[in-house]
Design a protein around this motif. Structure first.
Motif, PDB file in Angstrom:
ATOM      1  N   UNK A  16      31.536  23.308  50.575  1.00 28.65           N
ATOM      2  CA  UNK A  16      32.911  22.928  50.921  1.00 28.65           C
ATOM      3  C   UNK A  16      33.405  21.799  50.039  1.00 28.65           C
ATOM      4  N   UNK A  17      32.517  20.826  49.754  1.00 27.76           N
ATOM      5  CA  UNK A  17      32.925  19.710  48.896  1.00 27.76           C
ATOM      6  C   UNK A  17      33.197  20.187  47.470  1.00 27.76           C
ATOM      7  N   UNK A  18      32.377  21.105  46.975  1.00 29.83           N
ATOM      8  CA  UNK A  18      32.597  21.645  45.629  1.00 29.83           C
ATOM      9  C   UNK A  18      33.912  22.416  45.543  1.00 29.83           C
ATOM     10  N   UNK A  19      34.240  23.153  46.577  1.00 32.08           N
ATOM     11  CA  UNK A  19      35.504  23.880  46.599  1.00 32.08           C
ATOM     12  C   UNK A  19      36.686  22.914  46.522  1.00 32.08           C
ATOM     13  N   UNK A  20      36.594  21.805  47.214  1.00 32.14           N
ATOM     14  CA  UNK A  20      37.669  20.806  47.173  1.00 32.14           C
ATOM     15  C   UNK A  20      37.797  20.202  45.772  1.00 32.14           C
ATOM     16  N   UNK A  21      36.642  19.956  45.100  1.00 36.66           N
ATOM     17  CA  UNK A  21      36.685  19.390  43.750  1.00 36.66           C
ATOM     18  C   UNK A  21      37.280  20.392  42.762  1.00 36.66           C
ATOM     19  N   UNK A  22      36.917  21.682  42.909  1.00 37.78           N
ATOM     20  CA  UNK A  22      37.450  22.707  42.005  1.00 37.78           C
ATOM     21  C   UNK A  22      38.947  22.890  42.199  1.00 37.78           C
ATOM     22  N   UNK A  23      39.409  22.749  43.430  1.00 33.12           N
ATOM     23  CA  UNK A  23      40.852  22.824  43.679  1.00 33.12           C
ATOM     24  C   UNK A  23      41.583  21.660  43.017  1.00 33.12           C
ATOM     25  N   UNK A  24      40.946  20.464  43.021  1.00 38.18           N
ATOM     26  CA  UNK A  24      41.562  19.310  42.345  1.00 38.18           C
ATOM     27  C   UNK A  24      41.584  19.512  40.830  1.00 38.18           C
ATOM     28  N   UNK A  25      40.569  20.157  40.275  1.00 40.61           N
ATOM     29  CA  UNK A  25      40.514  20.382  38.825  1.00 40.61           C
ATOM     30  C   UNK A  25      41.568  21.364  38.351  1.00 40.61           C
ATOM     31  N   UNK A  26      42.114  22.157  39.229  1.00 39.28           N
ATOM     32  CA  UNK A  26      43.120  23.134  38.852  1.00 39.28           C
ATOM     33  C   UNK A  26      44.483  22.508  38.557  1.00 39.28           C
ATOM     34  N   UNK A  27      44.660  21.239  38.936  1.00 42.98           N
ATOM     35  CA  UNK A  27      45.924  20.562  38.657  1.00 42.98           C
ATOM     36  C   UNK A  27      46.075  20.369  37.143  1.00 42.98           C
ATOM     37  N   UNK A  28      47.322  20.350  36.678  1.00 40.04           N
ATOM     38  CA  UNK A  28      47.581  20.224  35.243  1.00 40.04           C
ATOM     39  C   UNK A  28      47.037  18.914  34.671  1.00 40.04           C
ATOM     40  N   UNK A  29      47.164  17.830  35.410  1.00 44.05           N
ATOM     41  CA  UNK A  29      46.695  16.523  34.900  1.00 44.05           C
ATOM     42  C   UNK A  29      45.176  16.451  34.822  1.00 44.05           C
ATOM     43  N   UNK A  30      44.465  17.257  35.648  1.00 38.64           N
ATOM     44  CA  UNK A  30      43.006  17.213  35.673  1.00 38.64           C
ATOM     45  C   UNK A  30      42.351  18.297  34.825  1.00 38.64           C
ATOM     46  N   UNK A  31      43.147  19.139  34.134  1.00 35.48           N
ATOM     47  CA  UNK A  31      42.583  20.183  33.292  1.00 35.48           C
ATOM     48  C   UNK A  31      42.120  19.662  31.932  1.00 35.48           C
ATOM     49  N   UNK A  32      42.449  18.425  31.619  1.00 35.71           N
ATOM     50  CA  UNK A  32      42.085  17.804  30.341  1.00 35.71           C
ATOM     51  C   UNK A  32      41.258  16.554  30.630  1.00 35.71           C
ATOM     52  N   UNK A  33      40.281  16.296  29.764  1.00 35.79           N
ATOM     53  CA  UNK A  33      39.449  15.089  29.919  1.00 35.79           C
ATOM     54  C   UNK A  33      40.339  13.856  29.819  1.00 35.79           C
ATOM     55  N   UNK A  34      40.109  12.929  30.701  1.00 34.32           N
ATOM     56  CA  UNK A  34      40.952  11.734  30.750  1.00 34.32           C
ATOM     57  C   UNK A  34      40.773  10.866  29.507  1.00 34.32           C
ATOM     58  N   UNK A  35      39.575  10.834  28.925  1.00 34.33           N
ATOM     59  CA  UNK A  35      39.275   9.896  27.835  1.00 34.33           C
ATOM     60  C   UNK A  35      39.503  10.499  26.443  1.00 34.33           C
ATOM     61  N   UNK A  36      39.108  11.773  26.228  1.00 30.61           N
ATOM     62  CA  UNK A  36      39.190  12.350  24.872  1.00 30.61           C
ATOM     63  C   UNK A  36      40.173  13.509  24.765  1.00 30.61           C
ATOM     64  N   UNK A  37      40.795  13.904  25.861  1.00 33.29           N
ATOM     65  CA  UNK A  37      41.804  14.961  25.897  1.00 33.29           C
ATOM     66  C   UNK A  37      41.225  16.352  25.595  1.00 33.29           C
ATOM     67  N   UNK A  38      39.938  16.522  25.799  1.00 33.33           N
ATOM     68  CA  UNK A  38      39.352  17.854  25.605  1.00 33.33           C
ATOM     69  C   UNK A  38      39.629  18.721  26.834  1.00 33.33           C
ATOM     70  N   UNK A  39      39.840  20.012  26.618  1.00 33.75           N
ATOM     71  CA  UNK A  39      40.180  20.914  27.714  1.00 33.75           C
ATOM     72  C   UNK A  39      38.930  21.325  28.498  1.00 33.75           C
ATOM     73  N   UNK A  40      39.147  21.583  29.782  1.00 29.12           N
ATOM     74  CA  UNK A  40      38.071  22.075  30.650  1.00 29.12           C
ATOM     75  C   UNK A  40      37.007  21.038  30.969  1.00 29.12           C
ATOM     76  N   UNK A  41      37.311  19.922  31.622  1.00 30.37           N
ATOM     77  CA  UNK A  41      36.285  18.925  31.979  1.00 30.37           C
ATOM     78  C   UNK A  41      35.286  19.493  32.981  1.00 30.37           C
ATOM     79  N   UNK A  42      34.015  19.172  32.781  1.00 26.93           N
ATOM     80  CA  UNK A  42      32.943  19.682  33.638  1.00 26.93           C
ATOM     81  C   UNK A  42      32.270  18.572  34.473  1.00 26.93           C
ATOM     82  N   UNK A  43      32.767  17.354  34.405  1.00 27.74           N
ATOM     83  CA  UNK A  43      32.147  16.233  35.131  1.00 27.74           C
ATOM     84  C   UNK A  43      33.234  15.406  35.810  1.00 27.74           C
ATOM     85  N   UNK A  44      32.747  14.568  36.701  1.00 26.86           N
ATOM     86  CA  UNK A  44      33.636  13.669  37.451  1.00 26.86           C
ATOM     87  C   UNK A  44      33.110  12.246  37.298  1.00 26.86           C
TER      88      UNK A  44
END
Length: 271
Positions: A16-44
């Motif tokens: 359930x917690x992973x599902x909530x995190x994946x839903x947050x990653x679907x937002x446009x602002x979270x689809x790019x790495x915050x630090x290097x702007x690479x697409x598809x971040x895999x970590x938090x």
């Protein structure tokens, strides 16, 4: 293989917690790495509640920042709640509030990884360690400077209080020095030196002789007149319970008299 009910419950909770995190990653602002702007971040990044790529994940670990992989790590409910309140957009408003396009440039993902890592490491250091573009830091510094400039009276009062205390201490030291000098001058006048005159303590016999210098001293008497029976000593015989008396040894004159008497007795004819 039988699954333990507690393990099954924890797995369902993590799912359930992973599902909530994946839903947050679907937002446009979270689809790019915050630090290097690479697409598809895999970590938090749980320290700053941002989504980052695997390269930035490792660099954040170098700075002792907490980072977790979305698919390989387990999360707590408090971490997911903080991530829902945060995210890349909220972090950008705080950490990069004063950031401009010309302030810092990060190489594109197509360039060499070594140069890219070096640039990202410097960007993370400036952003999180030095807080170069954080909102409100300059305003706080200006307010502090204004407070310091508006409070000269308090500093002057504290300095005047410290000066008065030091003056009082100096006055006390001067008074003590004057008292010591006066006592030393008195001793010099009385004795001719800086030390006090010594006081000699006399014994009882000297005090007696000084108080009565012309008093008559009684004559010395022989010990035999004072104690005539001193020659007779009575002691106990430890081996026997009888008492034994010992007389004083006769003098030379008495010994001579005894010898002469013996000779006279021997010379007289027997009847």
């Amino acid at each position: 293989y039988i699954k333990h009910p507690q393990m099954a419950a924890t797995k369902t909770k993590q799912d359930k917690l992973l599902e909530r995190i994946k839903e947050l990653r679907k937002k446009e602002c979270n689809k790019i790495c915050f630090d290097c702007r690479e697409k598809g971040p895999q970590s938090v990044n749980t320290t700053f509640n941002t989504f980052v790529c695997m390269m930035c994940h490792g660099i954040h670990r170098e700075f002792n920042h907490k980072a977790k992989s979305i698919t390989m790590s387990t999360f707590e409910e408090s971490e997911v709640d903080a991530l829902e309140k945060g995210g890349n957009e909220v972090a950008r408003k705080y950490w990069l509030a004063r950031f401009k396009s010309g302030d810092f440039s990060i190489p594109d993902p197509s360039e060499q990884r070594a140069a890219r890592e070096k640039a990202v490491r410097e960007f993370i250091r400036l952003t999180y360690c030095e807080k170069k573009w954080v909102a409100g830091d300059k305003d706080k510094e200006k307010k502090k400077k204004k407070k310091r400039s508006n409070s000269p009276s308090s500093s002057s009062s504290s300095s005047s209080a410290s000066d008065s205390d030091s003056d009082s201490d100096d006055d006390g030291k001067k008074k003590r020095k004057k008292k010591k000098e006066k006592s030393r001058s008195k001793n010099r006048e009385s004795n001719g030196s800086g030390y006090p005159t010594p006081v000699l303590q006399t014994s009882s016999s000297s005090s007696y002789s000084s108080s009565t210098p012309n008093s008559s001293i009684p004559p010395i008497r022989p010990l035999q007149e004072v104690l005539p029976d001193i020659g007779k000593l009575v002691v106990t015989d430890k081996t026997h319970d009888s008492w034994a008396s010992f007389e004083e040894e006769p003098s030379k004159e008495k010994k001579k008299e005894k010898k002469s008497k013996k000779k006279a007795v021997a010379s007289t004819p027997s009847p």
